[in-house]
Design a protein around this motif. Structure first.
Motif, short mmCIF file in Angstrom:
data_model
loop_
_atom_site.label_atom_id
_atom_site.label_comp_id
_atom_site.label_asym_id
_atom_site.label_seq_id
_atom_site.Cartn_x
_atom_site.Cartn_y
_atom_site.Cartn_z
N ALA A 182 0.84 -1.04 -0.11
CA ALA A 182 0.24 -0.15 -0.01
C ALA A 182 0.92 1.22 -0.13
O ALA A 182 1.25 1.92 0.98
N LYS A 183 1.29 1.58 -0.97
CA LYS A 183 2.28 2.75 -1.22
C LYS A 183 1.64 3.97 -0.68
O LYS A 183 0.59 4.33 -1.27
N HIS A 184 2.30 4.40 0.26
CA HIS A 184 1.89 6.04 1.07
C HIS A 184 0.27 5.72 1.60
O HIS A 184 -0.60 6.53 1.36
N GLY A 185 -0.21 4.49 1.75
CA GLY A 185 -1.43 4.13 2.39
C GLY A 185 -0.91 3.27 3.66
O GLY A 185 -0.01 3.00 3.94
N PRO A 186 -2.00 3.32 4.63
CA PRO A 186 -3.41 4.02 4.43
C PRO A 186 -3.50 5.53 4.72
O PRO A 186 -2.64 6.04 5.18
N ILE A 187 -4.71 5.89 4.15
CA ILE A 187 -5.10 7.16 4.30
C ILE A 187 -5.87 7.45 5.55
O ILE A 187 -7.21 6.60 5.59
N TRP A 188 -5.55 8.17 6.62
CA TRP A 188 -6.32 7.97 7.68
C TRP A 188 -7.38 9.27 7.65
O TRP A 188 -7.41 10.40 7.05
N ILE A 189 -8.56 8.89 8.10
CA ILE A 189 -9.94 9.62 7.89
C ILE A 189 -10.26 10.14 9.48
O ILE A 189 -10.54 11.24 9.83
N GLY A 190 -9.92 9.02 10.47
CA GLY A 190 -10.06 9.39 11.84
C GLY A 190 -8.73 9.67 12.59
O GLY A 190 -7.77 9.87 11.59
N ASP A 191 -8.50 9.78 13.69
CA ASP A 191 -7.51 9.96 14.47
C ASP A 191 -6.51 8.95 14.32
O ASP A 191 -6.92 7.72 14.47
N GLN A 192 -5.45 9.26 13.87
CA GLN A 192 -4.21 8.55 13.44
C GLN A 192 -3.25 8.34 14.99
O GLN A 192 -2.31 8.83 15.22
N THR A 193 -4.03 7.32 15.78
CA THR A 193 -3.05 7.02 16.97
C THR A 193 -2.22 5.79 16.88
O THR A 193 -2.52 5.00 15.98
N ALA A 194 -1.33 5.62 17.75
CA ALA A 194 -0.74 4.24 17.71
C ALA A 194 -1.90 3.10 18.04
O ALA A 194 -1.78 1.90 17.30
N GLN A 195 -2.92 3.26 18.84
CA GLN A 195 -3.83 2.36 19.05
C GLN A 195 -4.63 2.00 17.85
O GLN A 195 -5.06 0.78 17.57
N ALA A 196 -4.85 3.15 17.20
CA ALA A 196 -5.76 3.12 15.91
C ALA A 196 -5.07 2.36 14.77
O ALA A 196 -5.74 1.46 14.08
N GLU A 197 -3.76 2.66 14.73
CA GLU A 197 -2.92 1.93 13.76
C GLU A 197 -2.79 0.46 13.85
O GLU A 197 -2.93 -0.60 13.17
N LEU A 198 -2.66 -0.08 15.29
CA LEU A 198 -2.63 -1.22 15.55
C LEU A 198 -3.95 -2.11 15.36
O LEU A 198 -3.94 -3.16 14.86
N LEU B 182 -6.18 -1.20 13.10
CA LEU B 182 -6.16 -1.43 11.57
C LEU B 182 -5.28 -2.44 11.04
O LEU B 182 -5.97 -3.35 10.41
N ARG B 183 -4.17 -2.79 11.47
CA ARG B 183 -3.06 -3.90 11.27
C ARG B 183 -3.61 -5.23 11.69
O ARG B 183 -3.65 -6.00 10.72
N LYS B 184 -4.13 -5.35 12.67
CA LYS B 184 -5.10 -6.55 13.25
C LYS B 184 -6.09 -6.93 12.15
O LYS B 184 -6.18 -8.21 11.52
N ALA B 185 -6.82 -5.99 12.03
CA ALA B 185 -8.01 -6.42 11.10
C ALA B 185 -7.42 -6.41 9.60
O ALA B 185 -8.13 -7.33 8.73
N LEU B 186 -6.72 -5.82 9.22
CA LEU B 186 -6.09 -5.89 7.84
C LEU B 186 -5.49 -7.32 7.59
O LEU B 186 -5.67 -8.10 6.71
N ARG B 187 -4.56 -7.83 8.71
CA ARG B 187 -3.94 -9.02 8.73
C ARG B 187 -4.81 -9.88 8.40
O ARG B 187 -4.97 -11.13 7.65
N ASP B 188 -5.77 -10.25 9.30
CA ASP B 188 -7.08 -10.97 9.35
C ASP B 188 -7.61 -11.18 7.90
O ASP B 188 -8.00 -12.38 7.52
N TYR B 189 -8.07 -9.97 7.30
CA TYR B 189 -8.67 -9.90 6.10
C TYR B 189 -7.82 -10.60 5.06
O TYR B 189 -8.26 -11.37 4.27
N ILE B 190 -6.58 -10.13 5.10
CA ILE B 190 -5.78 -10.60 4.18
C ILE B 190 -5.54 -12.24 4.08
O ILE B 190 -5.58 -12.76 3.15
N ALA B 191 -5.43 -12.69 5.43
CA ALA B 191 -5.15 -14.14 5.61
C ALA B 191 -6.17 -15.03 4.92
O ALA B 191 -6.35 -15.96 4.50
N ARG B 192 -7.71 -14.39 5.14
CA ARG B 192 -8.89 -14.58 4.83
C ARG B 192 -8.88 -15.06 3.29
O ARG B 192 -9.44 -15.62 2.61
N GLU B 193 -8.71 -13.77 2.63
CA GLU B 193 -9.13 -13.46 1.36
C GLU B 193 -7.90 -13.69 0.28
O GLU B 193 -8.31 -14.05 -0.81
N ALA B 194 -6.57 -13.64 0.76
CA ALA B 194 -5.60 -13.86 0.12
C ALA B 194 -4.48 -14.96 0.62
O ALA B 194 -3.48 -14.45 1.00
#
Length: 346
Positions: free
Chosen positions: A78-94, A96-108
């Protein structure tokens, strides 16, 4: 206390851009649909999906991912992504990463890792297996008056540009739309630049594919000599001495690749070309010009270009890229193999 439910959703190009624009942000060109044709014509790349990340039904970030094929493995970038709409905190980034990792593992399930940008270092983020990232850059605000932009340059840069402006032997022009054969002249300069400065480059077709794929969003600015030189040092009229490939999207310009001959460095053509294209971009209502990466603790190899770029303005912090393992065991194996490969080369 239970965490809020998080969701990753596949969205259309239109939904993706509407979410970003609705939050008052703009889309980096690498995350935009304009980038997809470039990925489509480069071997080993395929655009994958645009996704939206929500918490409690409220969009927090969006991200576009392209699949890359390595030697025996696949990953998403994801070059220069993600693009944050809400507050970009360390907890928010974590989250997103957990949800994204699960999504990729399932879909690809064939994907070994995802490469994403993040502001906050974390244990689940790893330095890049290959490639160089940066977390500092120099971005020039083109909404200012030209005099103010020029005054922000270092004294050395201002002096060099003034000297070059007195030289009537320069022709500075936008050569976007040049042919593949014409690009060979610029690529030879890039080969000289790479050998002199000690960095690796791709084959010429890779760079020309960028111009083809991005179309109107990729520009080529060239500095040429229009005089015939002197008896002691004759010059071929019209010969290219420096060039820059610049991307433009939603009012933002980025310097992607640039080459300069030894002659160009000696006669200030490099600085003059940059000043010329800044003026052209400003006239076209482009509001920012990013020189794309300077050295930092994470990117010490960029010191040479960093010293050059800092003379045009102040540096700022940007989110650097990190590897996010999806298949942790596979990623550990890839890391070990790459270390072995580098050790054998040494």
């Amino acid at each position: 206390m239970t965490s809020a439910p998080a969701q990753i959703e596949h969205v259309s190009d239109e939904q993706f851009e509407a979410l970003v624009h609705g939050s008052g942000h703009r889309v980096p060109i690498e995350q935009s649909p304009a980038w997809d044709p470039y990925d489509a014509i480069v071997e080993g790349r395929t655009f994958w999906r645009r996704l939206a990340y929500s918490v409690d039904g409220q969009p927090q970030a969006v991200v576009a991912l392209t699949e890359y094929t390595g030697r025996g493995f696949h990953y998403l970038w994801a070059k220069h992504g993600p693009i944050w709409i809400g507050d970009q905190t360390a907890q928010a980034e974590l989250g997103l990463r957990k949800a994204l990792r699960d999504y990729i593992a399932r879909e690809a399930p064939h994907i070994a890792f995802a490469r994403i940008h993040a502001k906050f270092p974390a244990p689940d983020l790893h330095e890049l297996l290959q490639s160089v990232t940066y977390d500092r850059t120099v971005a020039i605000d083109l909404t200012r008056d030209l005099d103010d932009i020029f005054a922000a340059f270092s004294k050395r840069r201002r002096s060099g540009i003034r000297k070059a402006l007195r030289d009537e032997g320069f022709v500075l022009q936008d050569e976007s739309g040049l042919t593949r054969e014409a690009f060979d002249e610029l690529y030879r300069i890039y080969e000289e630049t790479a050998e002199r400065d000690g960095f690796g480059i791709y084959q010429a077709d890779t760079y020309f594919s960028m111009l083809e794929g991005l179309g109107q969003h990729a520009r080529v600015f060239v500095a040429r000599r229009s005089d015939s030189g002197t008896a002691d040092a004759p010059l071929e009229p019209g010969r290219a001495v420096a060039w820059v490939i610049v991307t433009t999207y939603e009012g933002a310009a980025v310097s992607y690749y640039a080459g300069a001959s030894a002659e160009a460095r000696g006669n200030n053509a490099v600085m003059l070309l940059r000043w010329h294209l800044m003026q052209m971009l400003k006239d076209e209502d482009v509001t920012s010009y990013d020189l794309m990466g300077v050295d930092s603790e994470r990117a010490p190899t960029l010191k040479g270009v960093g010293d050059f770029k800092r003379q045009f303005g102040e540096e700022s912090t940007v989110d650097g890229a990190w590897d996010l393992p999806v298949k942790r065991t596979r990623y550990r194996v890839l890391t070990a193999l790459l270390r072995l490969k580098r050790a054998l080369r040494r």
